[in-house]
Design an enzyme around this catalytic site. Structure first.
Site, PDB file in Angstrom:
ATOM      1  N   GLU A   1       0.838  -1.208   0.000  1.00 29.43           N
ATOM      2  CA  GLU A   1       0.000   0.000   0.000  1.00 29.43           C
ATOM      3  C   GLU A   1       0.871   1.256   0.000  1.00 29.43           C
ATOM      4  OE1 GLU A   1      -2.838  -0.465  -1.131  1.00 29.43           O
ATOM      5  OE2 GLU A   1      -4.237  -0.012   0.441  1.00 29.43           O
TER       6      GLU A   1
ATOM      7  N   THR B   1      -6.087   8.425  -3.708  1.00 24.07           N
ATOM      8  CA  THR B   1      -6.035   8.403  -2.240  1.00 24.07           C
ATOM      9  C   THR B   1      -5.059   9.457  -1.717  1.00 24.07           C
ATOM     10  OG1 THR B   1      -6.630   6.082  -2.182  1.00 24.07           O
ATOM     11  CG2 THR B   1      -5.529   6.940  -0.232  1.00 24.07           C
TER      12      THR B   1
HETATM   13  N1  HSE Z   1      -8.584   4.932   4.837  1.00 23.53           N
HETATM   14  C1  HSE Z   1      -7.973   5.402   3.616  1.00 23.53           C
HETATM   15  C2  HSE Z   1      -8.385   6.818   3.343  1.00 23.53           C
HETATM   16  C3  HSE Z   1      -8.415   4.565   2.450  1.00 23.53           C
HETATM   17  O1  HSE Z   1      -9.557   7.114   3.536  1.00 23.53           O
HETATM   18  O2  HSE Z   1      -7.563   7.627   2.916  1.00 23.53           O
HETATM   19  C4  HSE Z   1      -7.280   3.836   1.830  1.00 23.53           C
HETATM   20  O3  HSE Z   1      -6.806   2.815   2.679  1.00 23.53           O
END
Ligand code: HSE
Length: 313
Positions: free
Chosen positions: A134, A187
């Site tokens: 990731e 993101t």
């Molecule tokens: N929780 C993350 C965000 C999503 O909302 O930026 C990607 O893992």
């Protein structure tokens, strides 16, 4: 014993991260879409991406920038493998969709590698490789999508240091609707627009709702789930990136849904309901809202996927 030329094909599901009140700490898996990955054992060490289908040529072909290849490489190094892998990734969702696209590819990759080597590592032991993946793909090592895709079900990332992922109970009647409007929200960019600090009042409301949602899941209290599906941290900022977001949210409650919010960092939006017909109806209405804005979309309706990745060939 694994040997050169052995092959495997794996599916890993898409995921809804954050789930309104659980920014970076909640996620669940859905049945569709999901990425597929072909892996073949080679004499040459390392990981080579032979092809990526369905991405329109946008994903990096260099192994060190690709989430699946990064996760597999870390796995191979960890077990001191004498072999390498050639992989072909079949993308069923674009990156920047809010469906955990990079996570699904990485989970498919590492699950394929672990399976073909006879499962030397547990899923818990695979998780750190997925965080590296990731990081390589999105610029931050967040566990919500990868943990939900890897373990299936509804998960809470209780702690990052040390990493602790907890499976949450799933009420019998729970259905998810997800709309993916054909737009891109990266993101990295969706994180950059968030304020670095949040007011104490919002932090209190967010943690109260997170507690409420978890108790609601545990006790199948659908009213409590509904009241708890609120996001004071990300939605107020990120919703501006999704045309028609307010109408999408209204369509959820107007059609009998429990509530919803942005899926991951968007532009996908999810809803939860207690009935398949309601979930389907919400999907139809959401698609109409997007169509009126000349935006095509895909709708996915399923229960929470409890299986996670699976070998398909
Ligand atoms: N929780 C993350 C965000 C999503 O909302 O930026 C990607 O893992």
């Amino acid at each position: 014993m694994v040997k050169i030329g052995d092959k495997i094909k794996v599916f890993a599901p898409a995921t809804v991260a954050n789930v309104a009140c659980g920014f970076d700490v909640l996620g669940f898996a859905i049945d569709q879409p999901g990425d597929e990955l072909d892996l073949e054992i080679t004499a040459e060490k390392g990981v080579r991406i032979k092809d990526i289908t369905g991405d329109g040529g946008v994903l990096p072909r260099e192994a060190e920038k690709n989430s699946a290849a990064v996760a597999i490489l870390e796995f191979l190094q960890h077990i001191n493998a004498d072999f390498g892998c050639d992989i072909v990734i079949h993308k069923k969702m674009p990156s920047g969709s809010g469906l955990g696209s990079s996570a699904a590819s990485a989970v498919a990759g590492v699950f394929a590698a672990n399976s073909i080597f006879g499962a030397p590592l547990s899923k818990e032991e695979l998780l750190p490789f997925l965080l590296s993946a990731e990081d390589a793909a999105c610029g931050s090592a967040i566990a919500d999508n990868v943990a939900a895709s890897l373990f299936g079900g509804f998960i809470l990332v209780r702690s990052y240091e040390p990493l602790e992922v907890i499976q949450l109970p799933i009420p019998e009647k729970l259905y998810a609707t997800v709309i993916f409007p054909h737009l891109t929200v990266l993101t990295k960019e969706a994180r950059e627009i968030l304020p670095k600090e949040i007011p104490l009042k919002d932090s209190l409301r967010q943690s109260a709702n997170l507690g409420g949602l978890i108790i609601g899941l545990q006790t199948s209290d659908y009213g409590l789930i509904s009241r708890s599906l609120k996001d004071y941290i990300a939605e107020p900022y990120r919703s501006k990136l999704i045309p028609g977001f307010d109408d999408l949210k209204k369509a959820i409650t107007a059609n009998g849904g429990l509530g919803g919010s942005i899926s991951g960092s968007g532009p996908s939006v999810f809803a939860l309901s207690t009935d398949k017909d309601i979930a389907l109806k919400i999907g139809e209405e959401m698609a109409k809202i997007m169509k009126a804005r000349n935006i095509d979309s895909d709708i996915y309706v399923s229960k929470v996927n409890t299986q996670g990745p699976k070998v398909i060939e």
